[in-house]
Design a protein around this motif. Structure first.
Motif, mmCIF file in Angstrom:
data_model
loop_
_atom_site.group_PDB
_atom_site.id
_atom_site.type_symbol
_atom_site.label_atom_id
_atom_site.label_comp_id
_atom_site.label_asym_id
_atom_site.label_seq_id
_atom_site.Cartn_x
_atom_site.Cartn_y
_atom_site.Cartn_z
ATOM 1 N N SER A 533 44.435 13.760 13.932
ATOM 2 C CA SER A 533 45.273 14.823 13.380
ATOM 3 C C SER A 533 44.484 15.814 12.529
ATOM 4 O O SER A 533 45.027 16.845 12.128
ATOM 5 N N ALA A 534 43.219 15.499 12.232
ATOM 6 C CA ALA A 534 42.448 16.348 11.316
ATOM 7 C C ALA A 534 42.303 17.772 11.858
ATOM 8 O O ALA A 534 42.395 18.750 11.100
ATOM 9 N N LYS A 535 42.094 17.891 13.185
ATOM 10 C CA LYS A 535 41.897 19.219 13.763
ATOM 11 C C LYS A 535 43.145 20.069 13.626
ATOM 12 O O LYS A 535 43.076 21.259 13.277
ATOM 13 N N ILE A 540 46.322 24.387 10.873
ATOM 14 C CA ILE A 540 47.507 24.822 10.122
ATOM 15 C C ILE A 540 47.103 25.391 8.772
ATOM 16 O O ILE A 540 47.624 26.415 8.313
ATOM 17 N N GLN A 541 46.161 24.726 8.121
ATOM 18 C CA GLN A 541 45.681 25.197 6.808
ATOM 19 C C GLN A 541 45.042 26.576 6.931
ATOM 20 O O GLN A 541 45.260 27.458 6.090
ATOM 21 N N SER A 542 44.260 26.769 8.027
ATOM 22 C CA SER A 542 43.604 28.052 8.225
ATOM 23 C C SER A 542 44.623 29.169 8.446
ATOM 24 O O SER A 542 44.498 30.266 7.897
ATOM 25 N N ILE A 543 45.655 28.889 9.254
ATOM 26 C CA ILE A 543 46.692 29.902 9.508
ATOM 27 C C ILE A 543 47.447 30.215 8.226
ATOM 28 O O ILE A 543 47.776 31.376 7.939
ATOM 29 N N GLY A 544 47.721 29.184 7.424
ATOM 30 C CA GLY A 544 48.423 29.396 6.163
ATOM 31 C C GLY A 544 47.647 30.286 5.206
ATOM 32 O O GLY A 544 48.205 31.178 4.565
ATOM 33 N N LEU A 545 46.341 30.061 5.103
ATOM 34 C CA LEU A 545 45.513 30.895 4.229
ATOM 35 C C LEU A 545 45.488 32.343 4.718
ATOM 36 O O LEU A 545 45.522 33.286 3.918
ATOM 37 N N SER A 546 45.427 32.520 6.047
ATOM 38 C CA SER A 546 45.416 33.874 6.597
ATOM 39 C C SER A 546 46.712 34.603 6.285
ATOM 40 O O SER A 546 46.715 35.785 5.924
#
Length: 567
Positions: A533-535, A540-546
């Motif tokens: 699930s790490a990927k 998701i974290q990257s999209i949230g920051l963007s």
């Protein structure tokens, strides 16, 4: 005196020369005698009256050390079976006499009844004398005098009448009571027949009348490819029976060939009245299982349908493709069919995971297969029923799938508001933007003289925001992230669907879709795969920051703009 002395010296010199010449002649004579002796070769046999396939020994010797490959045994092939020769050579010295020798010992067996000659063999400059062998009929021969080793080959077949495309089972059993080498079994064959081996050979070691035998059983699948009368040539067993004579020092390999009887097959063509995929067989069975087997499920809950198809004596390539048309209200994950062979049946197992997407009544399709019964020569249909189920609302996240979703995150949802004068004013709802706008508007009201007018506008915006009902209690990305941590793939998919509809132009849309699809495949495949699930969490974290960065930039621009006086 001087002349006398010279004569004496010359006489002694001549005497030494004569002695040297005499010794040289003696050595030459001995060498010649040795050469003459080494030129003698002799051939002998252990017996010259034998039975067919009875092993006896041929011995060939020569009084010299020669190359071990100097003996050519190929002249024996016409009437005799022979083994690999056992070769020995040596040199001995007795009382100054040197003796050299080379010897070949070969195991022989006559192939048939009659009088046969072992020919003479040439070794260097000498040859052996020919030998006559009389071969008699033994108790282990047939009427033609051919050897009959203790080997039997039998066959068994389902039937000799079948249809084009139909398969039958052909079984070969070999019983061996001899020591064998290089044994092979050649498959049966025929024009218009497709022959394939089924499974691995089966072996047993029964004891019959005090003797232990090796029994090998092999199954073939024979499929007819064209109509007519076809000759099926029987399976053929080939090998070498290994025999050895006691004290011979050589083994003998006697070729053996055994073939089963040829059979005549009658192949019938496909009936002109038949409809559908041509499936000729003696038996076809179709079954299914539902898990869970209740008639009520909730939105997003997986429903597993397992379909099992069994066809007797069928090739895997002839198994039909089970295609089912499901309604758009469900999402279906198909696993790869699993094939096996059980008791003469080819078994195909297909597993499907069905995910309801909407509440309400749902009809899942039935499945029917047409096939030709070769026992009754009639067309038949095997069928499994569909399933009528009621899809109930799921939890909050699943229920949200049926609510209208915004197609553009930056667009405002129009909300109608009635003013005190009875007019209808449309105010755009921008989510969190009204709160920020109201804050900066308050600051702007303090710095401007028209604070009454600005305060009225602010009240209208605040009232519009208060009338808005949130679509979901949890933001899609936050809910998706928590669902991944909770290992809940159904919720992850639901949150993803909402996010994807709100963000159709996001540059990471396709990347996130593939990651969610990989998660669903890993959870609902026949053999669950290891899934990290790490990927997905990192994505998701990257999209949230963007999104946060874009929101911050957009907020700053829209909030500071009113503070800059217009020119």
């Amino acid at each position: 005196m001087k002349m006398m002395k010279n004569y004496t010296l010359r006489s002694g010199y001549n005497r030494r020369i004569l002695q040297f010449l005499w010794r040289l002649l003696t050595i030459a004579a001995l060498t010649q005698a040795s050469i003459v002796s080494a030129a003698q070769a002799v051939a002998t046999v252990s017996k010259n009256i034998v039975a067919v396939n009875e092993v006896f020994q041929l011995t060939i010797s020569i009084d010299d050390n020669v190359n071990t490959s100097a003996l050519d045994l190929s002249p024996l092939e016409e009437h005799f079976s022979y083994g690999r020769p056992n070769v020995s050579s040596g040199t001995t010295m007795i009382n100054g006499s040197v003796t050299r020798s080379t010897e070949w010992r070969v195991a022989l067996a006559a192939k048939e009844i009659g009088d046969f000659t072992i020919p003479s063999f040439r070794i260097g400059a000498t040859t052996t004398e020919p030998i006559t062998i009389t071969s008699l009929k033994s108790s282990n021969t047939n009427d033609q005098g051919t050897a009959q080793p203790d080997i039997t080959v039998d066959q068994d077949i389902d039937k000799n009448q079948l249809y084009v495309g139909e398969s039958i089972r052909y079984t070969v059993r070999i019983r061996i009571g001899e020591q064998m080498s290089k044994a092979t079994l050649i498959a049966p064959s025929g024009d218009g027949l497709d022959v394939k081996q089924i499974g691995d050979d089966r072996q047993a070691e029964p004891v019959l009348n005090g003797r232990r035998y090796l029994v090998i059983t092999r199954d073939y699948q024979i499929t007819a490819t064209k109509p007519g009368t076809i000759l099926l040539r029987g399976a053929e067993f080939r090998g070498n029976v290994v025999k050895s004579g006691r004290g011979f020092g050589s083994t003998l390999r006697i070729p053996v060939e055994k073939q089963t009887d040829n059979l005549e097959l009658t192949i019938k063509d496909k009936p002109a009245s038949y409809q559908g995929l041509w499936l000729p067989t003696q038996d076809l069975q179709l079954e299914q299982q539902w898990q869970p087997d209740n008639l009520e499920v909730r939105v997003g809950d997986p429903l597993t349908r397992t379909i099992t198809l069994r066809i007797k004596n069928a090739e895997q390539s002839s198994m039909p493709n089970l295609a089912l048309q499901y309604p758009d209200k469900v999402k279906v994950y198909n696993e790869k069919p699993v094939y096996s062979t059980v008791n003469g049946y080819t078994v195909m197992t297909l597993k499907q995971v069905i995910l309801p997407r909407e509440r309400g009544e749902l009809e899942l399709p039935p499945l029917s297969i047409n096939w030709w019964n070769t026992e009754t020569s009639q067309q038949e249909t095997s069928q499994v029923d569909g399933l009528a189920i009621t899809v109930l609302p799921g939890d909050n996240i699943n229920n949200s799938l049926n609510l209208p979703l915004r197609s553009e995150p930056s667009s405002a949802a129009p909300i109608a508001k009635e003013t005190g004068a009875g007019n209808i004013q449309v105010v755009n709802d921008s989510g969190y933007w009204p709160w920020l706008t109201a804050l900066f508007a308050a600051l702007w009201l303090i710095t401007t003289a028209l604070w009454l007018k600005a305060r009225a506008a602010s009240r209208q915006i605040v009232a519009a925001v208060a009338m808005k009902q949130p679509v979901m209690n949890v933001a899609p990305l936050a809910g998706m992230k928590q669902a991944v941590k909770d290992n809940s793939p159904i919720k992850v998919q639901a949150y993803y669907r909402q996010w994807s509809q709100n963000n159709p132009d996001n540059p990471q849309q396709e990347q996130l879709r593939q990651a969610v699809h990989a998660m669903m495949t890993a959870h609902f495949s026949k053999q669950p795969e290891k899934w990290d699930s790490a990927k997905l969490l990192q994505l998701i974290q990257s999209i949230g920051l963007s999104e946060k960065t874009a929101t911050k930039n957009s907020t700053t621009t829209s909030a500071l703009a009113p503070l800059v006086p217009e020119k």
